[in-house]
Design an enzyme around this catalytic site. Structure first.
Site, short mmCIF file in Angstrom:
data_model
loop_
_atom_site.label_atom_id
_atom_site.label_comp_id
_atom_site.label_asym_id
_atom_site.label_seq_id
_atom_site.Cartn_x
_atom_site.Cartn_y
_atom_site.Cartn_z
CB ALA A 160 -0.92 0.00 1.22
CG ASP A 161 1.69 5.46 -2.38
OD1 ASP A 161 2.90 5.59 -2.13
OD2 ASP A 161 0.95 6.42 -2.67
CE LYS A 162 3.82 8.86 3.86
NZ LYS A 162 2.98 10.10 3.77
#
Length: 784
Positions: free
Chosen positions: A307-309
């Site tokens: 998951a990208d932040k």
């Protein structure tokens, strides 16, 4: 984080900024470096369609088609051709946009740019820019190519490129990247890289080359291979036996064709496609759109979600998370004064966050603004001159602590306060207030990009489903760790230089300061470790990893580039769609598993039955036309299982085709014993001749196939859950067609209705017996 001073073959010789490139030199460089665009290779649609006739299953059907034509069996050949066209057309229509990601990347490049040519500023198409061009970057501009700042200074938003949530300052000598947005200031710059050589363009090249192995394709191949290993051996034995026993040449050819057709899983590719289409419709109703249909099946096996932040786990929207007021001031007062030194007109995210927080306070500032000096990237501060209620003139300075501390008196513990906030991953803004020659620090404002409201619950649900979530971000390790704690991501922080050891990746939960190439390689490393990987992101910097992952997921706020590279796009805010996609994928997987288990059991039984029947009766017990009819009855109508009721597995679903094949062999042998007993009774007890025996065998196999369908669709008792209306309908159609053909004598010798009814009753009794055998078999081979 990206290199601010790249070097490479496109760094040009010094160009006189007052003159710029000459037209002749620009044309030479355009020929040398190519246009400032992403190259794209397209495959003609007709060629893409023809590839659908090239897989191994299509080869078998094509061979059967040619043999049927050679024998003059035009009806049978037409049925096989229809199956071929059905498989090819369904797969072709349902395919997504193969080059959509590259098209979106090209579209995002600025269509025009202001460049200096022959001493004059001219507006050019962005594609015409070349290394060495002098360009202007005004406020609000989208940077058209990688360029080194020559004069001036700008603050740019490159969150969609690097994942950094806070705008960054770019000063003379540093590089600004294609695709970044100028939020503040203006500058002149020299182009250093164009097209696919830009930071942005390299991302496009990664998207173009990214590819992940499809577990769906592997499952289809494994099922076909295992069937071929079992059935081809038996079929070869049948042909050899018939040849040795001096079968007539015409009968030998017919028997060979029957054996060939009996081994083909004709509807297998179409069933996978249809199952995906059914799942896609269900997901669309919950705000999840698929750009690659197979993603719904891949989601069933997802074990790791990257998951990208910024913009994925967080809102990609700065807000004030904490205010530290020093003695003599309170939170409201600090925010009110800071708001006076903020501009709402420039759409600066930090100023907007402070102004919004100040407005939420009950007491607005009582001072009157006299003069405002906006934020300057060179000074890293903004300033306001105000008049208080006693008509005293005061100054407010807001900016980086290092800058404000040079002009204001500080308490002894100021540095400790700043470090404490920074260590929590916040951006710290210092505020000073007082007379012109007596400024003092009055407070610290911490701004941050907060997590989405549902991020923590999403990660917890995924954990319960057996999916591990890791964070990948271009932001700092401190910021990443702080967000990870808030959303429940466990594991140590891994810096980019530690990714050289793929074996240690499983020990980390947070990957910070990661550029697009490293995100891409990280996904590859997780895949090499045997994981089915999902990648969730929203920016251009996520596009290569989104394409590489088996399940690329673009959130609702994602750029067009990210959405095009992803296999799955969330249309609703939040991330709840991911959990639903995993659950729906596992339901679809169970349906496909039931279909494959059912299909392999029947195929194994049929080929073995041809061998046993040949030995028992001395002739072929089924004709080629009967096998073609079985392709419709056994394979095509059984596709109704893709719309059957099924439950979701509590853990990631994976294809264990060896286990499926072994279980199918055991049930197939049980069914073979029943079919053989029925055939022996028909020959020796009823005294049926060869034509009637063939019809008897056909009805027995087809009725038995319907009983098997209800047995394998449920791991408990066959009556534990009601089948869907589509399964009931397909059974009724199949039984009705078979009974009608047998009773009327169409394409086969007729049978009396009492005998057809007796076969049906015998199959019903055997189905109940087979249901008892199924439970230990599926438990032994872990097909639950």
């Amino acid at each position: 984080m990206v290199d601010a001073n790249p070097t490479g073959p496109e760094r040009s010789a010094t160009v006189d900024a007052a003159v710029g490139l000459s037209g002749e030199e620009a044309r030479r460089r355009l020929a040398q470096f190519g246009p400032n665009a992403v190259s794209e290779a397209t495959v003609p649609r007709w060629r893409a369609y023809l590839t659908k006739f090239w897989p191994p299953i299509a080869w078998l059907l094509e061979a059967g088609f040619v043999i049927e034509l050679g024998l003059g069996k035009y009806v049978e050949a037409a049925v096989i051709a229809g199956l071929l066209l059905f498989n090819a057309t369904l797969g072709f229509i349902q395919e997504g946009r193969a080059n959509a990601a590259l098209a979106a990347l090209k579209k995002r490049l600025a269509p025009t740019a202001l460049a200096r040519r022959d001493g004059r500023w001219v507006k050019l198409a962005a594609a015409e820019l070349v290394p060495g061009d002098a360009i202007r970057l005004p406020l609000g501009a989208l940077v058209p190519a990688d360029a080194r700042i020559a004069s001036g200074a700008v603050m740019v938003d490159q969150s969609m490129l690097t994942g950094e949530s806070v705008p960054v300052e770019v000063n003379p000598g540093n590089t600004v990247y294609a695709g970044a947005l100028v939020r503040r200031g203006q500058a002149s710059a020299e182009v250093t890289a164009t097209g696919s050589r830009t930071f942005f363009g390299r991302t496009a090249e990664l998207v173009r080359t990214a590819h992940s192995a499809s577990s769906e394709q592997a499952a289809v191949f494994a099922a076909t291979r295992n069937l071929a290993l079992v059935n081809a051996t038996v079929a070869a034995g049948i042909i050899v036996y018939a040849y040795v026993t001096a079968f007539p040449a015409g009968d030998l050819v017919a028997l060979s064709l029957t054996a060939l057709l009996a081994t083909i899983p004709a509807a297998l590719p179409a069933t996978f496609t249809l199952s995906a289409a059914v799942g896609a419709q269900t997901l669309a109703r919950r705000g999840v759109l698929l750009t690659r249909l197979s993603a719904v099946h891949e989601a069933a096996g997802m074990e790791v979600l990257c998951a990208d932040k910024t913009g994925t786990l967080t809102r990609n929207e700065l807000s004030v998370v904490e205010v530290v007021a020093l003695p003599g001031f309170d939170r409201a007062r600090v925010l009110a004064l800071a708001a006076l030194a903020s501009s709402e007109a420039d759409a600066d995210p930090i100023d907007a966050a402070i102004s919004a927080a100040a407005k939420a306070m009950p007491q607005p500032a009582a001072e009157r603004l006299v003069r405002f000096v906006p934020f300057d990237p060179a000074t890293k501060s903004s300033e306001a001159v105000i008049v208080d209620a006693q008509a005293n003139q005061r100054r407010v300075i807001k900016g980086a602590f290092e800058i404000v501390s040079k002009s204001a008196a500080l308490p002894d513990h100021a540095r400790a306060l700043v470090d404490g906030l920074a260590n929590q991953g916040h951006r710290v803004i210092a505020v000073a207030y007082g007379a012109t020659d007596a400024l003092r620090l009055i407070g610290l404002i911490a701004v941050s990009d907060p997590p989405r409201a549902d991020s923590a619950s999403l990660i917890a649900e995924l954990r319960d489903l057996g999916v591990r979530t890791v964070m990948i971000t271009g932001d700092s390790a401190v910021t990443a760790a702080a967000i990870a704690r808030q959303v429940g991501i466990a594991g140590a922080v891994c810096s980019a230089d530690a990714l050289s050891d793929p074996a240690s990746i499983a020990n980390y939960g947070i990957f910070a300061r990661v550029v697009p190439e490293v995100k891409f390689k990280l996904v590859q490393a997780l895949q090499r470790a045997g994981n089915v990987v999902g990648m969730c992101g929203d920016g251009v910097n996520d596009a290569p990893a989104l394409r590489q992952a088996q399940i690329g997921i673009a959130v609702a706020s994602a750029t067009d580039v990210a959405k095009a590279a992803a296999a799955m796009v969330l249309t609703e805010p939040g991330l709840a769609g991911i959990v639903f996609a995993v659950r729906e994928g596992r339901v679809g997987f169970r349906r496909l598993l039931n279909y494959v288990f059912n299909m392999m059991t029947k195929k194994i039984e049929i080929v073995l039955f041809l061998a046993v029947g040949l030995i028992l009766t001395g002739s072929a017990v089924m004709t080629p036309v009967m096998v073609v009819l079985m392709l419709v009855g056994n394979d095509v109508l059984a596709m109704s299982l893709t719309a059957d009721r099924a439950s979701s597995s509590p853990s990631p679903s994976k294809w264990r085709m060896r286990n499926v094949t072994a279980a199918a062999i055991m049930l197939g042998l049980c069914k073979l014993a029943f079919s053989t007993a029925m055939l022996a009774a028909a020959k020796y007890a009823l005294g049926l001749g060869t034509p009637q025996l063939q019809t008897f065998a056909f009805v027995t196999i087809l009725f038995g196939a319907q009983g098997l369908l209800y047995v394998v669709r449920e791991r408990h008792r066959l009556w534990s859950s009601p089948p869907s209306k589509w399964v009931f309908a397909s059974s009724a159609i199949d039984i009705g067609i078979v009974a009608s053909l047998a009773l009327s004598g169409t394409l086969m010798a007729p049978l009396p209705w009492r005998l057809v009814l007796a076969i049906f009753c015998a199959v019903a009794v055997f189905t109940l017996i087979l249901d008892q055998i199924k439970r230990p078999v599926t438990a032994l081979f872990k097909l639950d």
